[in-house]
Design a protein around this motif. Structure first.
Motif, mmCIF file in Angstrom:
data_model
loop_
_atom_site.group_PDB
_atom_site.id
_atom_site.type_symbol
_atom_site.label_atom_id
_atom_site.label_comp_id
_atom_site.label_asym_id
_atom_site.label_seq_id
_atom_site.Cartn_x
_atom_site.Cartn_y
_atom_site.Cartn_z
ATOM 1 N N GLU A 65 0.831 -1.214 0.000
ATOM 2 C CA GLU A 65 0.000 0.000 0.000
ATOM 3 C C GLU A 65 0.860 1.257 0.000
ATOM 4 O OE1 GLU A 65 -3.275 -0.038 -0.547
ATOM 5 O OE2 GLU A 65 -3.008 -2.213 -0.680
ATOM 6 N N ASN A 66 1.971 1.218 0.725
ATOM 7 C CA ASN A 66 2.897 2.348 0.743
ATOM 8 C C ASN A 66 3.488 2.577 -0.647
ATOM 9 O OD1 ASN A 66 4.305 4.410 2.278
ATOM 10 N ND2 ASN A 66 6.137 3.186 1.909
ATOM 11 N N TYR A 72 1.552 7.017 -6.786
ATOM 12 C CA TYR A 72 0.621 8.118 -7.018
ATOM 13 C C TYR A 72 1.299 9.467 -6.815
ATOM 14 C CZ TYR A 72 -3.246 4.799 -7.216
ATOM 15 O OH TYR A 72 -4.092 3.785 -7.562
ATOM 16 N N VAL A 73 2.179 9.554 -5.841
ATOM 17 C CA VAL A 73 2.927 10.792 -5.602
ATOM 18 C C VAL A 73 3.831 11.086 -6.802
ATOM 19 C CG1 VAL A 73 4.742 11.809 -4.170
ATOM 20 C CG2 VAL A 73 2.778 10.717 -3.094
ATOM 21 N N TYR A 79 2.799 14.978 -13.534
ATOM 22 C CA TYR A 79 1.725 15.786 -14.106
ATOM 23 C C TYR A 79 1.901 17.259 -13.761
ATOM 24 C CZ TYR A 79 -0.540 11.438 -15.367
ATOM 25 O OH TYR A 79 -0.816 10.216 -15.903
ATOM 26 N N ALA A 80 2.386 17.549 -12.569
ATOM 27 C CA ALA A 80 2.622 18.946 -12.187
ATOM 28 C C ALA A 80 3.698 19.577 -13.065
ATOM 29 C CB ALA A 80 3.024 19.037 -10.719
ATOM 30 N N ARG A 81 4.658 18.767 -13.473
ATOM 31 C CA ARG A 81 5.753 19.280 -14.303
ATOM 32 C C ARG A 81 5.463 19.181 -15.796
ATOM 33 N NH1 ARG A 81 11.073 16.698 -11.369
ATOM 34 N NH2 ARG A 81 11.116 18.121 -9.607
ATOM 35 N N SER A 82 4.320 18.673 -16.174
ATOM 36 C CA SER A 82 4.056 18.400 -17.589
ATOM 37 C C SER A 82 4.104 19.646 -18.469
ATOM 38 C CB SER A 82 2.715 17.686 -17.760
ATOM 39 O OG SER A 82 1.657 18.524 -17.367
ATOM 40 N N GLU A 83 3.798 20.802 -17.920
ATOM 41 C CA GLU A 83 3.864 22.034 -18.706
ATOM 42 C C GLU A 83 5.299 22.381 -19.104
ATOM 43 O OE1 GLU A 83 1.570 24.402 -19.887
ATOM 44 O OE2 GLU A 83 0.192 22.729 -19.568
ATOM 45 N N GLN A 139 4.645 2.763 -15.085
ATOM 46 C CA GLN A 139 3.206 2.839 -15.326
ATOM 47 C C GLN A 139 2.715 1.611 -16.089
ATOM 48 O OE1 GLN A 139 1.127 5.253 -13.987
ATOM 49 N NE2 GLN A 139 3.056 5.570 -12.928
ATOM 50 N N ILE A 140 3.481 1.162 -17.063
ATOM 51 C CA ILE A 140 3.107 -0.032 -17.831
ATOM 52 C C ILE A 140 3.049 -1.249 -16.918
ATOM 53 C CG2 ILE A 140 3.891 -1.635 -19.622
ATOM 54 C CD1 ILE A 140 4.972 0.881 -21.113
ATOM 55 N N ILE A 141 4.059 -1.401 -16.072
ATOM 56 C CA ILE A 141 4.095 -2.544 -15.159
ATOM 57 C C ILE A 141 2.924 -2.489 -14.178
ATOM 58 C CG2 ILE A 141 5.380 -3.556 -13.226
ATOM 59 C CD1 ILE A 141 7.941 -2.943 -14.831
ATOM 60 N N LEU A 142 2.687 -1.324 -13.583
ATOM 61 C CA LEU A 142 1.596 -1.215 -12.611
ATOM 62 C C LEU A 142 0.243 -1.526 -13.239
ATOM 63 C CD1 LEU A 142 2.680 1.962 -10.628
ATOM 64 C CD2 LEU A 142 2.774 -0.413 -9.878
ATOM 65 N N ASN A 143 -0.006 -0.999 -14.429
ATOM 66 C CA ASN A 143 -1.270 -1.278 -15.105
ATOM 67 C C ASN A 143 -1.365 -2.735 -15.517
ATOM 68 O OD1 ASN A 143 -2.461 1.257 -14.881
ATOM 69 N ND2 ASN A 143 -1.406 2.012 -16.690
ATOM 70 N N SER A 144 -0.266 -3.308 -15.942
ATOM 71 C CA SER A 144 -0.268 -4.720 -16.332
ATOM 72 C C SER A 144 -0.548 -5.615 -15.135
ATOM 73 C CB SER A 144 1.076 -5.100 -16.964
ATOM 74 O OG SER A 144 1.278 -4.354 -18.141
#
Length: 183
Positions: A65-66, A72-73, A79-83, A139-144
């Motif tokens: 869970e951690n 997520y962090v 996403y905050a840096r995406s600009e 992200q690919i691994i987590l979604n998979s």
């Protein structure tokens, strides 16, 4: 008069966006300390001499869970840096085998829990931003893992599709990349 007013509003909005992004970046860096502390406590608890099977299972679940929180962090930071992500890129020669192996190691608990086997064959060295590749592979691994069936196998490999000539300007790539990026 209206043009100056619009320009003033746009400048204030940009400052507010910059302040919000800076706040999120600072928050992310601050929250990483307790996430790391929880991770170390869980690791010590799982390996502790006095820990029985129930305690080990508890620490393993807490660690999973951690790790979700940490992922997520990391997403929030990207996403905050995406600009202005082009300012953060560091294009360098990268060992993909080492990069992918590091991401798999980071995700070892969910991979073990879901009985995922990983075959990695990434012998190529490429010019890329290592952190960006780590984020995408993660992200690919987590979604998979999230949507996998029983005992899946990850096959991660590289394949050179096109290599016609050596690029003499590769050492200047970070500067080229900066100039080609939008302001």
């Amino acid at each position: 008069m209206i043009r100056r007013s619009n320009k003033s509003v746009i400048e204030r909005l940009r400052r507010m966006e910059d302040g919000q992004r800076e706040y999120i970046e600072n928050w992310v860096h601050e929250i990483k300390a307790p996430i790391t502390a929880i991770s170390l406590l869980c690791e010590n608890g799982r390996r502790g001499q006095g820990a029985g099977p129930k305690e080990r299972e508890y620490f393993c679940a807490l660690s999973l869970e951690n790790q979700k929180i940490e992922n997520y962090v990391d997403m929030a930071l990207y996403y905050a840096r995406s600009e202005n992500v082009y300012k953060d890129y560091q294009i360098r020669e990268t060992d993909l085998q080492q990069t992918v192996s590091g991401v798999l190691e980071k995700n070892r608990l969910p991979l073990i829990q879901n009985r995922v086997r990983a075959d990695v064959d990434c012998r190529d060295r490429v010019y890329t931003d290592r952190k960006w590749v780590e984020f995408i592979v993660n992200q690919i691994i987590l979604n998979s893992v999230k949507y996998c069936r029983e005992q899946p196998v990850f096959r991660i490999y590289t394949k050179i599709l096109w290599q016609r000539f050596p690029w003499p300007w590769i050492p200047a790539l970070p500067r080229l990349f900066w100039r080609l990026s939008p302001i």
